[in-house]
Design a protein around this motif. Sequence first.
Motif, short mmCIF file in Angstrom:
data_model
loop_
_atom_site.label_atom_id
_atom_site.label_comp_id
_atom_site.label_asym_id
_atom_site.label_seq_id
_atom_site.Cartn_x
_atom_site.Cartn_y
_atom_site.Cartn_z
N TYR A 1 49.66 105.89 -32.24
CA TYR A 1 50.92 106.53 -31.92
C TYR A 1 51.38 107.24 -33.17
CZ TYR A 1 55.33 107.71 -29.82
OH TYR A 1 56.38 108.41 -29.28
N GLN A 2 51.70 108.53 -33.02
CA GLN A 2 52.19 109.32 -34.14
C GLN A 2 53.57 109.84 -33.79
OE1 GLN A 2 50.05 112.96 -35.22
NE2 GLN A 2 50.36 112.36 -37.36
N VAL B 1 45.36 112.35 -25.26
CA VAL B 1 46.68 112.18 -25.86
C VAL B 1 47.77 112.41 -24.80
CG1 VAL B 1 48.20 112.94 -27.72
CG2 VAL B 1 45.71 113.04 -28.03
N GLN C 1 43.46 103.17 -30.74
CA GLN C 1 44.67 103.60 -30.05
C GLN C 1 45.66 103.96 -31.15
OE1 GLN C 1 45.51 99.89 -28.08
NE2 GLN C 1 45.04 100.81 -26.11
N TRP D 1 53.47 111.02 -29.83
CA TRP D 1 52.39 110.95 -28.84
C TRP D 1 51.49 109.77 -29.11
CZ3 TRP D 1 52.87 115.88 -31.34
CH2 TRP D 1 52.22 115.96 -32.56
N SER D 2 50.86 109.29 -28.04
CA SER D 2 49.87 108.23 -28.16
C SER D 2 48.52 108.82 -27.82
CB SER D 2 50.21 107.06 -27.23
OG SER D 2 50.25 107.48 -25.89
N ASN E 1 52.42 107.13 -38.52
CA ASN E 1 51.26 106.98 -37.66
C ASN E 1 50.82 105.51 -37.65
OD1 ASN E 1 49.16 107.83 -36.06
ND2 ASN E 1 47.96 108.66 -37.73
N PHE F 1 53.33 99.24 -30.55
CA PHE F 1 52.88 100.19 -31.56
C PHE F 1 53.76 100.21 -32.81
CE2 PHE F 1 50.37 101.89 -28.13
CZ PHE F 1 49.20 102.22 -28.78
N GLY G 1 54.74 110.99 -25.59
CA GLY G 1 55.64 109.92 -25.19
C GLY G 1 57.10 110.23 -25.46
N TRP H 1 59.47 103.49 -31.85
CA TRP H 1 58.11 102.98 -31.62
C TRP H 1 58.00 102.44 -30.20
CZ3 TRP H 1 54.74 104.60 -34.87
CH2 TRP H 1 55.10 104.83 -36.19
#
Length: 158
Positions: free
Chosen positions: A102-103, A79, A100, A92-93, A120, A17, A82, A13
């Motif tokens: 992040y997955q 997107v 906002q 990705w964010s 997610n 996030f 990351g 993470w």
Amino acid sequence: MPGVSDSHPDIHWPSGFSPDHAHSFCQAQAVVHAPPATAFGLLAEVGRWPDCVPGITEACAGVAEDTFHVRFHGHRFEVYVGERVPPHRLGWSGVGAGVQLYQAWLLTEVGGGTHVASENVVRGPAAERLHALRPVWAQRMQALWLAQLKRLWENAPA
């Protein structure tokens, strides 16, 4: 709502996030009968997302490397990738529509295929309102996306 203790221990993470800082957190897991490279390749092929991700009607590469945008339920999201470690990790964010996110995706080889874990984290006023009205919305969306991807992965040429 589940927190970081419920997260897969191998998910990375980015700062700010973690599931403990989320207005919405969901996770889905499945075993797909395809090798990690096949699963990773289709997941990383953003242009195919409108065919397999519920609610996405547009997905295009961005101007900078490792960026793209998607249109999700009529809202545009910018997107940035990351984390990309083929064929095992992708994260990705995204920013858009008052949220906002992040997955993270973790692909681990298992007997007969790949164990896929996807988590997610979503933050922002829109996510907070939607979670208050429909607490399971994100979990259902994540499970549906993974089911669609599983179907594609298992039917992809090796």
